[in-house]
Design an enzyme around this catalytic site. Structure first.
Site, PDB file in Angstrom:
ATOM      1  N   HIS A 464       1.027  -1.368  -0.164  1.00 15.96           N
ATOM      2  CA  HIS A 464       0.117  -0.046   0.074  1.00 15.96           C
ATOM      3  C   HIS A 464       0.850   1.405   0.017  1.00 15.96           C
ATOM      4  O   HIS A 464       1.539   1.548   0.987  1.00 15.96           O
ATOM      5  CB  HIS A 464      -0.807  -0.062   1.296  1.00 15.96           C
ATOM      6  CG  HIS A 464      -1.726  -0.923   1.369  1.00 15.96           C
ATOM      7  ND1 HIS A 464      -2.097  -1.599   2.888  1.00 15.96           N
ATOM      8  CD2 HIS A 464      -2.355  -2.082   0.502  1.00 15.96           C
ATOM      9  CE1 HIS A 464      -2.610  -2.904   2.636  1.00 15.96           C
ATOM     10  NE2 HIS A 464      -2.779  -3.133   1.235  1.00 15.96           N
ATOM     11  N   GLN A 465       0.821   2.145  -0.993  1.00 11.94           N
ATOM     12  CA  GLN A 465       1.667   3.048  -1.188  1.00 11.94           C
ATOM     13  C   GLN A 465       0.694   4.394  -1.150  1.00 11.94           C
ATOM     14  O   GLN A 465      -0.230   4.352  -2.074  1.00 11.94           O
ATOM     15  CB  GLN A 465       2.564   3.246  -2.569  1.00 11.94           C
ATOM     16  CG  GLN A 465       3.451   1.723  -2.535  1.00 11.94           C
ATOM     17  CD  GLN A 465       3.013   0.741  -3.320  1.00 11.94           C
ATOM     18  OE1 GLN A 465       2.349   0.777  -4.188  1.00 11.94           O
ATOM     19  NE2 GLN A 465       3.136  -0.488  -2.715  1.00 11.94           N
TER      20      GLN A 465
END
Length: 545
Positions: A464-465
């Protein structure tokens, strides 16, 4: 692979594809220049939603994706080919110090094509934080809530197909024994075969990714979808977005540049590539590339008397959020399971020696993992090198390390309560605990705590960026306005995970889609009075062809 038999892995039976028909995609070649009303750069959770919304309004939309398009029957049949062909940097993207491995989709549909279908709505406390601290007033509005509901319905988010495989069942079982809160994860699926190759595309067409939903919607309203086309820079004139310059790769070694002219440009290339693209395009807001959040994940694992087969079944269906708020400010950890095929196991397992690693791998069918997903309070940064390519700088802050350590301890407790025959700590020492007294177990946990979390000594992953071009009420707080528009360039919008003001804490797909849907409504307003011109011309050209 010749080693599969020795580790008890069956591989994948390539069954006939089902479900979604092929999308029509284009590898630009026949023209050096294209025109449209709206150019959307990126086809994942953010870009696809914006494209569908604007195409439905009658606007001429082009979607640009740098990865390839895979129809259901084309999805790779092995972990090796899946990682190589569908992930950023062939699955080897990492921070500059190699301390965190970053899994990011690089194919049509982006992360939605390769993710594990965990669909969690943004917590109310998170949205209130965004309103209070970043001036994102709409986050707590009825309109934003409607966006959450709409995208959830469109991708069929339900708990109806969230049966627990052994890895997820042990989380529920262990939490029940310990009195920890545990719940069922809603998923965006219809007709799941529980084959657990979700991370390499759904051959059955059951996963309701953007290919099957929002991109299909956009295409039905005559949007054009370009693939294998990388955005080099956003074109602008007098502070107004004009389109983008693309590099098209038809086949290895065969590339050409094309230009797309547009009245509105929406950048949705993800929290790694969006800031890099904006920096290459001359934007200088200090929040571009800063404030990068990753939800760093540590993992613990354990051996069980019964087979776990961590690669089979629905990948993530149970979550423990008992420790999601460890500081009273919404920062903490959540416990989930990670589907794992042999390659990922081999990468994640602690390394002591070849012989030790081989001995653990031979127990693979009986191993189960629990990941500790941390909502990071502190952040990193995306920079660009001399060639304009992104470089990810991220160091764990002691504040977040403390939360991660607590999460590791809780995950080890869950495994013991669930009946594991042997539990393994996450560090390279690979300390293990077998049956013993409560006092002996507490002593073991102290050993794990004393080892601490040191760089490259503790396997860390990220899927998850977020937040590298965050929303803010002004240019000091954010890179874009609460409506999604750049503070520096008119008609330039951002609509992906990079817009989230802070780490979401929960798996962010629904939050990204909802925020993109909100931003799309503002773009509609901007384009409401646009008639004729580019749209009429491009539609006439396409009708003629």
């Amino acid at each position: 692979n010749p080693s599969w038999g020795s580790v008890g892995y069956q591989g994948r039976a390539l069954t006939p594809p089902m479900g979604q028909d092929r999308l029509t995609t284009i590898i630009p070649d026949e023209a050096n220049e294209y025109e449209c009303d709206v150019l959307v750069i990126g086809s994942g959770a953010g870009g696809a939603v914006v494209a569908a919304e604007l195409a439905a309004e009658g606007h001429d939309v082009i979607v640009v994706e740098k990865g390839k398009y895979f129809a259901n029957e084309d999805f790779p049949g092995t972990e090796l080919t899946g990682m190589r062909d569908m992930y950023e940097a062939r699955g080897s993207l990492a921070t500059v110090d190699r301390g965190i491995v970053i899994l990011a989709g690089s194919t049509l549909g982006g992360g939605t094509t390769v993710n594990w279908m965990t669909c969690l709505s943004p917590p109310e406390s998170l949205l209130e934080e965004w309103r209070r601290d970043f001036g994102f007033e709409a986050a707590t509005s009825a309109e934003y809530a409607n966006s959450v509901n709409y995208v959830s319905q469109r991708i069929n988010v339900t708990e109806a197909e969230s049966a627990a495989n052994p890895q997820n069942d042990l989380i529920e079982r262990g939490c029940r024994e310990l009195g920890y809160r545990c719940s069922t994860i809603p998923r965006n699926v219809s007709g799941c075969h529980r084959c657990d190759f979700c991370g390499f595309g759904c051959r059955y067409g059951a996963k309701q990714d953007t290919r099957a939903t929002f991109l299909t919607d956009a295409a039905e309203h005559r949007a054009r979808i370009f693939v294998q086309a990388t955005a080099l820079e956003v074109l602008q004139k007098n502070g107004v977005a004009q389109g983008a310059r693309l590099l098209v790769t038809r086949e290895p070694g065969v590339q050409r540049e094309v230009t797309v002219k547009a009245q509105v440009v929406v950048v949705a290339a993800g929290a790694v590539h969006t800031p890099a693209l904006l920096m290459r395009s001359g934007l200088t807001n200090r929040n571009i590339g800063s404030n990068l959040h990753l939800h760093p994940c540590g993992a613990v694992y354990a051996a069980y008397p019964e087979r776990m087969d961590s690669w089979l079944g629905a990948p993530q269906t149970r979550i423990c959020d008992e420790f999601a708020d460890l500081d009273g400010n919404g920062f903490g950890v959540r416990l989930e399971a990670s589907p794992a095929h042999p390659g990922l196991w081999a990468l994640a397992l602690p390394w002591r020696s070849g012989a030790h690693h081989r001995s653990v791998m031979r127990r693979l069918p009986y191993l189960a993992n629990t990941i500790v997903l941390m909502r990071d309070r502190y952040s990193g940064q995306v920079k660009v090198d001399r060639a304009g390519k992104p470089r990810i700088h991220y160091k764990l802050h002691p504040y977040d390390v403390n939360h991660l350590s607590i999460g590791v301890e809780k995950a080890l407790r869950v495994h013991r309560a669930a009946g594991a025959s042997e539990i393994f700590g996450p560090t390279n020492e690979a300390l293990s605990f077998k049956a013993g007294s409560d006092a002996a177990f507490e002593s073991y946990l102290k050993q794990i705590r004393d080892l601490g979390v040191r760089p490259n000594h503790f396997g860390l992953f990220c899927a998850h960026q977020m937040s590298s071009c965050r929303i803010g009420s002004g240019p000091k707080l954010g890179a874009i306005s609460p409506e999604g528009e750049s503070f520096e360039v008119t008609n330039l919008y951002v609509a992906d995970g990079s817009t989230l003001p802070t780490a979401s804490g929960v798996n962010p797909m629904i939050t990204i889609m909802s925020t993109a849907h909100h931003i799309a409504q503002h773009i509609k307003s901007r384009l409401a009075n646009v008639v004729g011109g580019t749209r009429r011309k491009s539609r006439t050209q396409r009708a003629a062809s």
